[in-house]
Structure formats: C-alpha cells, structure tokens
Design a protein around this motif. Structure first.
Motif, PDB file in Angstrom:
ATOM      1  N   THR A  39       0.818  -1.227   0.000  1.00 19.09           N
ATOM      2  CA  THR A  39       0.000   0.000   0.000  1.00 19.09           C
ATOM      3  C   THR A  39       0.848   1.273   0.000  1.00 19.09           C
ATOM      4  O   THR A  39       0.680   2.130  -0.878  1.00 19.09           O
ATOM      5  N   PRO A  40       1.796   1.446   0.951  1.00 18.60           N
ATOM      6  CA  PRO A  40       2.576   2.687   0.925  1.00 18.60           C
ATOM      7  C   PRO A  40       3.493   2.835  -0.284  1.00 18.60           C
ATOM      8  O   PRO A  40       3.675   3.935  -0.798  1.00 18.60           O
ATOM      9  N   ARG A  97       3.905  11.317  -0.540  1.00 13.68           N
ATOM     10  CA  ARG A  97       4.922  10.482  -1.202  1.00 13.68           C
ATOM     11  C   ARG A  97       6.103  10.245  -0.275  1.00 13.68           C
ATOM     12  O   ARG A  97       6.582   9.125  -0.131  1.00 13.68           O
ATOM     13  N   GLU A  98       6.583  11.305   0.341  1.00 12.21           N
ATOM     14  CA  GLU A  98       7.739  11.187   1.251  1.00 12.21           C
ATOM     15  C   GLU A  98       7.422  10.285   2.444  1.00 12.21           C
ATOM     16  O   GLU A  98       8.244   9.458   2.845  1.00 12.21           O
ATOM     17  N   GLU A 125       7.757   4.919   5.131  1.00 12.25           N
ATOM     18  CA  GLU A 125       7.046   3.741   5.658  1.00 12.25           C
ATOM     19  C   GLU A 125       7.501   2.469   4.962  1.00 12.25           C
ATOM     20  O   GLU A 125       7.730   1.435   5.609  1.00 12.25           O
ATOM     21  N   THR A 126       7.638   2.539   3.640  1.00  7.42           N
ATOM     22  CA  THR A 126       8.082   1.366   2.871  1.00  7.42           C
ATOM     23  C   THR A 126       9.486   0.943   3.283  1.00  7.42           C
ATOM     24  O   THR A 126       9.753  -0.245   3.485  1.00  7.42           O
ATOM     25  N   THR A 127      10.378   1.928   3.428  1.00  9.29           N
ATOM     26  CA  THR A 127      11.768   1.635   3.803  1.00  9.29           C
ATOM     27  C   THR A 127      11.837   0.969   5.176  1.00  9.29           C
ATOM     28  O   THR A 127      12.542  -0.035   5.363  1.00  9.29           O
ATOM     29  N   GLU A 128      11.083   1.503   6.114  1.00  8.18           N
ATOM     30  CA  GLU A 128      11.064   0.944   7.470  1.00  8.18           C
ATOM     31  C   GLU A 128      10.549  -0.496   7.460  1.00  8.18           C
ATOM     32  O   GLU A 128      11.108  -1.384   8.121  1.00  8.18           O
ATOM     33  N   ALA A 129       9.485  -0.743   6.688  1.00  5.05           N
ATOM     34  CA  ALA A 129       8.902  -2.090   6.624  1.00  5.05           C
ATOM     35  C   ALA A 129       9.847  -3.079   5.945  1.00  5.05           C
ATOM     36  O   ALA A 129       9.964  -4.236   6.373  1.00  5.05           O
ATOM     37  N   LEU A 130      10.549  -2.626   4.912  1.00  2.00           N
ATOM     38  CA  LEU A 130      11.528  -3.491   4.248  1.00  2.00           C
ATOM     39  C   LEU A 130      12.666  -3.856   5.198  1.00  2.00           C
ATOM     40  O   LEU A 130      13.172  -4.984   5.167  1.00  2.00           O
ATOM     41  N   GLU A 131      13.058  -2.913   6.049  1.00  2.00           N
ATOM     42  CA  GLU A 131      14.112  -3.194   7.042  1.00  2.00           C
ATOM     43  C   GLU A 131      13.657  -4.267   8.034  1.00  2.00           C
ATOM     44  O   GLU A 131      14.431  -5.158   8.404  1.00  2.00           O
ATOM     45  N   MET A 187      14.371   6.287  -8.339  1.00  2.00           N
ATOM     46  CA  MET A 187      14.878   6.177  -6.972  1.00  2.00           C
ATOM     47  C   MET A 187      15.376   4.758  -6.708  1.00  2.00           C
ATOM     48  O   MET A 187      14.679   3.795  -7.038  1.00  2.00           O
ATOM     49  N   LYS A 188      16.558   4.650  -6.147  1.00  2.00           N
ATOM     50  CA  LYS A 188      17.107   3.335  -5.847  1.00  2.00           C
ATOM     51  C   LYS A 188      16.904   3.036  -4.360  1.00  2.00           C
ATOM     52  O   LYS A 188      17.778   3.275  -3.526  1.00  2.00           O
ATOM     53  N   LEU A 189      15.734   2.538  -4.048  1.00  2.00           N
ATOM     54  CA  LEU A 189      15.377   2.236  -2.657  1.00  2.00           C
ATOM     55  C   LEU A 189      15.730   0.786  -2.319  1.00  2.00           C
ATOM     56  O   LEU A 189      16.385   0.502  -1.328  1.00  2.00           O
ATOM     57  N   PHE A 190      15.295  -0.142  -3.195  1.00  2.00           N
ATOM     58  CA  PHE A 190      15.474  -1.565  -2.940  1.00  2.00           C
ATOM     59  C   PHE A 190      16.660  -2.067  -3.760  1.00  2.00           C
ATOM     60  O   PHE A 190      16.532  -2.387  -4.942  1.00  2.00           O
ATOM     61  N   THR A 191      17.836  -2.089  -3.151  1.00  2.00           N
ATOM     62  CA  THR A 191      19.057  -2.502  -3.852  1.00  2.00           C
ATOM     63  C   THR A 191      19.815  -3.530  -3.015  1.00  2.00           C
ATOM     64  O   THR A 191      19.521  -3.733  -1.839  1.00  2.00           O
TER      65      THR A 191
END
Length: 222
Positions: A107-108, A121-122, A127-133, A172-176
């Motif tokens: 969702t986020p 967006r920010e 939220e996405t970054t925190e959940a991926l961690e 954006m390179k978030l998931f690398t």
C-alpha cells in the motif's frame, strides 16, 4: 468428475500473479479469464459483487476473492506441494507476515509512486523503507518458507518484481543489494525459480503502462 477451475484476472497484477504462481507450483490446470477493469464483465460482478476486483478464483462455480485467501484455499484443497507450513504456529506467522507485506509495503509503496501529494509520497517512501528493514531482519533462510518457497514468498512477489519496476519509474534506488542485502538476494532466487520465472509478466510493457499512468498523474497535477 474433474474440477473446473477458473481465474479471473489481469496481466500485470501482483495479486493475480500470486495465485498463478501457486496454481503453477501445484500443477493445477485452470482457465484464465482476462478482465477489463475499466469495463467490468457481468461475470466479475457476479462472482465478486462486494469488491468488484480481481483476482477471483472459481472452483466448481464457487468463487473466492482476495489473493491471500485464495492461496489458503488452494493449499487446503490441493495437498501436493504445500505452500503453508504444517506447524500451527508457523502457519500463524505466515499469515501475519503476508498481511504485513500488504499493509506496510504494498500500500505505501504504491502511494509513493502514484500519489501527487509530495508530503504523502515522502511519508510513503519512509514507511516502505522501514517495513523493508523489518522484513530484511525476518528473513532467516534462502526463502521465507525455508529452502523451498512458500506462502510468504508468494505474497512478497510484489517486492521482488514490482518495487524494482516502480523505483525505475520514479528514478529512486530504494530496494538494492547495498540497502537490503538479504532481501535482494532472496528476490533474485525467487524470480529465477523455474515456477516463478514461467509466470512473471513481461517487464517492458508493464513499465510503459505504469510510466504512462505516473506521468499523466503528475503532469495533470501541475
């Protein structure tokens, strides 16, 4: 009497893709019915009158909607190649993490690409970054399901395929591999699994479609 199995869906939906992976993994033959969500068929409205969306899984004229619910049903009816853990505690954990993926990542991250509000967006990216961690720390084996992929891995197909697609759209390179070493390695193992590889949609047409949606939204908001 042979089972009659249908799947109402659209190509390029991560939720439909979940069901297709499970069906392929278990060797279940089915008829795929392509839907047009801009002009929903009478069949879709009949089978899913509540949400009116795909996927809808129809087994001997009994319809089931919501991808995670469908995965559970498939695993209970067709016992070969189980995707759920046999232990009740681990089954509960699988349900928990799959819901976590939908609520805290799918969702986020979708909002982070398609929301026209910069603050939203920010917030969604954070939220996405925190959940991926959190998920990175949860991954203890080759797959979430152990040495063979299972329910949580199938639920996480969005992370493996759609997040890299979306991050290329927004540049954006978030998931690398640098940011999420274990999750990134998992995503490559998962996408290269013979069953999964056969199911995944072609990337280029999906990239063009979502890029068009993204660009139209953001140009019209200026």
């Amino acid at each position: 009497m042979a089972d009659e199995v249908k799947l109402l869906g659209v190509v390029g939906s991560p939720f439909v893709c979940r069901v297709q992976i499970a069906l392929k993994f278990k060797g279940i033959e089915y008829k795929f019915v392509q839907e047009n969500l801009a002009n929903k068929s009478d069949q879709l409205l009949k089978y899913n009158p509540v949400y009116k969306k795909v996927p809808v899984f129809v087994h001997n004229e009994k319809p089931i909607s919501e991808s995670l619910v469908i995965l559970e049903y498939i695993d209970e009816v067709w016992k070969n190649n189980p995707i759920f853990p046999s232990d009740p505690y681990h089954r509960a954990l699988a349900r928990f993490w799959s819901k976590f993926i939908d609520d805290k990542i799918v969702t986020p991250s979708f909002k982070s690409v398609f929301s026209v509000d910069e603050k939203e967006r920010e917030k969604s990216i954070a939220e996405t970054t925190e959940a991926l961690e959190i998920l990175e720390n949860e991954l203890k084996d080759k797959f979430f399901g152990g040495q063979e992929f299972g329910y949580v891995d199938i639920a996480a197909v969005y992370i493996a395929f759609w997040i890299p697609l979306f991050q290329d759209i927004i540049g954006m390179k978030l998931f690398t591999a640098d940011n999420f070493q274990k999750l990134h390695k998992w995503s490559q193992e998962f996408l290269n699994h013979p069953t999964v590889k056969e199911i995944m949609p072609p990337r280029d047409p999906l990239f063009s479609f979502f890029k068009g949606v993204h660009d139209n939204l953001h140009s019209s908001s200026k």
